[in-house]
Write a protein that holds these residues in place. Structure first.
Motif, mmCIF file in Angstrom:
data_model
loop_
_atom_site.group_PDB
_atom_site.id
_atom_site.type_symbol
_atom_site.label_atom_id
_atom_site.label_comp_id
_atom_site.label_asym_id
_atom_site.label_seq_id
_atom_site.Cartn_x
_atom_site.Cartn_y
_atom_site.Cartn_z
ATOM 1 N N GLY A 1 -2.439 -82.869 15.800
ATOM 2 C CA GLY A 1 -3.826 -82.612 15.461
ATOM 3 C C GLY A 1 -4.245 -81.181 15.716
ATOM 4 N N SER B 1 0.405 -81.232 12.376
ATOM 5 C CA SER B 1 -0.275 -82.447 11.959
ATOM 6 C C SER B 1 -0.118 -83.554 12.987
ATOM 7 N N ARG B 2 1.070 -83.708 13.519
ATOM 8 C CA ARG B 2 1.331 -84.766 14.507
ATOM 9 C C ARG B 2 0.476 -84.581 15.767
ATOM 10 N N ASP C 1 -4.011 -74.420 20.339
ATOM 11 C CA ASP C 1 -4.108 -75.870 20.183
ATOM 12 C C ASP C 1 -2.811 -76.548 20.611
ATOM 13 N N ARG D 1 -4.558 -76.976 14.585
ATOM 14 C CA ARG D 1 -4.708 -76.063 13.466
ATOM 15 C C ARG D 1 -3.568 -75.059 13.488
#
Length: 220
Positions: A162, A159-160, A12, A164
């Motif tokens: 998006g 998190s920034r 990701d 996993r």
């Protein structure tokens, strides 16, 4: 440490540490540190300087005081910092293949920089090394309450973007950095710097960034 490559995993996002991973600052710190100690009458400082790599400021001050009784630690640190800043102002020393690898990967994956350095220093190094445009997010010391070896910096980066955590790949050189990424549940490639990595928190220990990227299955 996992000996086999991940085999077909799709990432990701990919995260990089800065000092010691992309920028060859540890070597520069040792060189300028040796000059500073010599200026204060301590010619043989190599062993001490290696023990100072990666330690926090209070621990560093204690080790210096123990090894060099009576030394003016404040004046030494000022001399050392001035020499380091002057050297860095002339050139930002890159780790082998770092610039090309980051630029290649940025065309294929979202990248974030995750550093324990302050934001101003990190932005300056990224700007002068030509890497600023490659990173979609920059996590600096000011962005977290618990820095490395806590997982917070890497979890914030995920998190920034998006992403996993289990589908993120991390390049680190230090033990605290590798521990942070491992605790965040990410795949960790630890790249050798001045101190040989133990690999305790790495899925793979690489001699350099390019070989680490090849192990991780990245097409570069």
């Amino acid at each position: 440490m996992i000996a086999q490559p991940p085999g077909g995993i799709m990432y990701d996002a990919i995260f990089f540490d800065l000092d010691g991973t992309l920028i060859d600052t540890e070597r520069l710190a040792v060189q300028t540190g040796a000059a500073a100690f010599a200026a204060f009458g301590h010619q043989d400082s190599e062993d001490l300087l290696m023990r100072l790599i990666g330690v926090d400021q209070p621990t560093s001050a204690r080790l210096i005081a123990e090894a060099c009784p009576g030394i003016d630690a404040v004046a030494l640190r000022q001399h050392w910092n001035a020499g380091f800043d002057d050297a860095l102002a002339h050139e930002v020393p890159m780790k082998p293949g770092a610039r090309e690898l980051v630029q290649d990967l940025a065309r294929q994956h979202p990248l974030a920089l995750v550093t324990s350095s302050g934001r101003a220093a990190a932005l300056d190094k990224l700007t002068r090394s030509g890497l600023m445009a490659s990173f979609r997010a920059i996590i600096a010391r000011e962005d977290v309450t618990q820095p490395k070896p806590a997982p917070e910096p890497y979890l914030l980066a995920a998190s920034r973007l998006g992403a996993r955590a289990e589908r993120c790949l991390v390049f680190e050189d230090s033990e605290p950095g590798a521990e942070a990424a491992h605790a965040a549940g990410m795949r960790v490639v630890q790249v050798a710097d001045l101190l040989p990595p133990t690999g305790r928190f790495a899925h793979h220990v690489a001699a350099d960034l390019r070989s680490g990227a090849a192990w991780a299955g990245l097409a570069v």
